[in-house]
Design an enzyme around this catalytic site. Structure first.
Site, PDB file in Angstrom:
ATOM      1  NE  ARG A 101      -3.881   0.542   1.909  1.00 34.30           N
ATOM      2  CZ  ARG A 101      -5.100   0.558   2.452  1.00 34.30           C
ATOM      3  NH1 ARG A 101      -5.319   1.257   3.559  1.00 34.30           N
ATOM      4  NH2 ARG A 101      -6.075  -0.115   1.914  1.00 34.30           N
ATOM      5  CG  HIS A 128      -8.396   0.050  -2.817  1.00 31.57           C
ATOM      6  ND1 HIS A 128      -7.572  -1.001  -2.488  1.00 31.57           N
ATOM      7  CD2 HIS A 128      -9.086   0.354  -1.679  1.00 31.57           C
ATOM      8  CE1 HIS A 128      -7.753  -1.318  -1.207  1.00 31.57           C
ATOM      9  NE2 HIS A 128      -8.661  -0.515  -0.711  1.00 31.57           N
ATOM     10  CD  GLN A 131     -12.813  -2.341  -0.742  1.00 33.83           C
ATOM     11  OE1 GLN A 131     -12.028  -2.216   0.172  1.00 33.83           O
ATOM     12  NE2 GLN A 131     -13.987  -2.940  -0.599  1.00 33.83           N
ATOM     13  CG  ASP A 224     -13.719   5.926  -1.194  1.00 34.83           C
ATOM     14  OD1 ASP A 224     -13.653   5.623   0.020  1.00 34.83           O
ATOM     15  OD2 ASP A 224     -12.711   6.065  -1.916  1.00 34.83           O
ATOM     16  CB  CYS A 264     -13.993   0.559   0.018  1.00 36.29           C
ATOM     17  SG  CYS A 264     -13.385   2.243   0.225  1.00 36.29           S
ATOM     18  NE  ARG A 292      -9.884  -5.501   0.410  1.00 35.38           N
ATOM     19  CZ  ARG A 292      -9.182  -4.472   0.904  1.00 35.38           C
ATOM     20  NH1 ARG A 292      -9.795  -3.479   1.512  1.00 35.38           N
ATOM     21  NH2 ARG A 292      -7.863  -4.425   0.747  1.00 35.38           N
TER      22      ARG A 292
HETATM   23  N1   CP Z   1     -11.159  -0.500   2.453  1.00 32.25           N
HETATM   24  C1   CP Z   1      -9.890  -0.493   2.894  1.00 32.25           C
HETATM   25  O1   CP Z   1      -8.939  -0.628   2.128  1.00 32.25           O
HETATM   26  O2   CP Z   1      -9.769  -0.378   4.240  1.00 32.25           O
HETATM   27  P1   CP Z   1      -8.426  -0.125   5.068  1.00 32.25           P
HETATM   28  O3   CP Z   1      -7.929   1.246   4.677  1.00 32.25           O
HETATM   29  O4   CP Z   1      -8.847  -0.212   6.493  1.00 32.25           O
HETATM   30  O5   CP Z   1      -7.424  -1.174   4.695  1.00 32.25           O
HETATM   31  N1  NVA Z   2     -10.167   6.461  -1.335  1.00 33.48           N
HETATM   32  C1  NVA Z   2      -9.813   6.033  -0.001  1.00 33.48           C
HETATM   33  C2  NVA Z   2      -9.957   4.549   0.145  1.00 33.48           C
HETATM   34  C3  NVA Z   2      -9.675   4.034   1.525  1.00 33.48           C
HETATM   35  C4  NVA Z   2      -9.755   2.545   1.628  1.00 33.48           C
HETATM   36  C5  NVA Z   2      -8.396   6.449   0.321  1.00 33.48           C
HETATM   37  O1  NVA Z   2      -7.516   6.329  -0.536  1.00 33.48           O
HETATM   38  O2  NVA Z   2      -8.154   6.925   1.432  1.00 33.48           O
END
Ligand code: CP
Ligand code: NVA
Length: 307
Positions: A101, A128, A131, A224, A264, A292
């Site tokens: 990430r 993502h 997800q 989101d 998400c 997930r």
């Molecule tokens: N939806 C998602 O990726 O959650 P986290 O940021 O908690 O991993």
């Molecule tokens: N769009 C959001 C998704 C979090 C899982 C972010 O990048 O923070």
């Protein structure tokens, strides 16, 4: 050729269908798949916060018989400017897959350019894709095959979720509608890639500015956060322009009678979605969160099998 999963269209439509079918099997028999028996290692690196991604990968890798080395990127030599290319080469000597990430997609591309094990995007600024595999699994469970269904995303059309829903949704043959305020539209390059993919699957991607028109008749509504990680101090007003795009009872009433609602998570009740919707009967967000685990296990099994 080592296969990576950096964005949703790294899987062909047929391959995405294989992964989703496997995700359903994995969910039914969580302890029957042991490709990482040994245990073999998987590197799981976070440059941003996480709850779901961290827990689902760490538990999932253990259930596959492996060992997850979960680290905060800033505590590695990446935080002291070791190159991404050298890191890809080094980690490939220790682990069977790398899950990361991070911020820019270019960072994932650089690391995967030298990695000889699969690299999985666990969220970047642009995409993502893990997800969206879970989202598609959730749609399949609640509504049947995603192909031909309409999925409307409301909110920040320029963020990672909007881009991944467009690419991953059309890969599954969905009609994806993105509805966002002026100045928050998706990257045209991503939309062009989604249109190309849609031409192969019978899906479509459409930008519809009016949230009511976008939600009307939709089978799936998705939203989101209005402020993604890394955007907290970008100085843009991410509240007033977004208000009309909130998923509330009134907007939901325009969707199909049996529409489901995805998010998400983490959610901000009262901003992008109301408590009455996210905690209401159409919401499947906690099934989505659980998936997930299953979808990512299936993805890892598939990638390890396609080296
Ligand atoms: N939806 C998602 O990726 O959650 P986290 O940021 O908690 O991993
Ligand atoms: N769009 C959001 C998704 C979090 C899982 C972010 O990048 O923070």
């Amino acid at each position: 050729m080592t296969r990576h999963f950096l964005r949703d269209d790294d899987l062909t439509p047929a391959e995405q269908a294989e992964v989703l079918a496997l995700a359903a099997e994995v969910k039914a028999k969580p302890f029957d798949f042991r490709p990482l028996e040994g245990p073999r290692g998987v590197g799981v690196i976070f440059d941003k916060n996480s709850t779901r991604t961290r827990f689902s990968f760490e538990v999932g890798i253990a259930q596959l018989g492996g060992h997850a080395v979960v680290v905060d990127g800033r505590t590695t030599q990446l935080g002291r400017e070791e190159t991404l290319e050298d890191t890809g080469l080094v980690l490939s000597r220790f682990v069977d897959a790398i899950v990361w990430r991070t911020f820019g997609q270019d960072r994932l591309e650089a690391l995967s350019s030298t990695a000889t094990v699969p690299v999985v995007n666990a969220l970047s600024d642009e995409y993502h894709p893990c997800q969206v595999l879970a989202d598609l699994q959730t749609i399949a469970e609640h509504k049947g095959s995603p192909a031909g269904q309409t999925m409307t995303y409301l909110g920040d059309g320029a963020n990672n979720m909007a881009h991944s829903l467009a690419l991953g949704g059309v890969t599954a043959g969905m009609h994806v509608i993105i509805s966002s305020p002026d100045g928050f539209q998706p990257d045209p390059v991503v939309i062009a890639a989604a249109e190309q993919r849609a031409a192969q699957t019978g899906g479509s991607v459409t930008l519809v500015a009016d949230p009511v028109a976008a939600a009307s008749g939709a089978d799936v509504l998705v939203t989101d956060t209005w402020v993604s990680m890394g955007q907290e101090a970008d100085g843009r007003d991410r509240t007033a322009p977004f208000r009309p795009y909130q998923i509330n009872d009134e907007l939901l009433a325009h969707a199909a009678d049996d529409a489901i609602v995805l998010h998400c998570l983490p959610a901000h009740r009262g901003d992008e979605i109301t408590a009455s919707v996210i905690d209401g009967p159409r919401s499947v967000v906690f099934d989505e969160a659980e998936n997930r685990l299953h979808a990512q296990k299936a993805l890892l099994i598939w990638l390890l099998d396609h080296q």
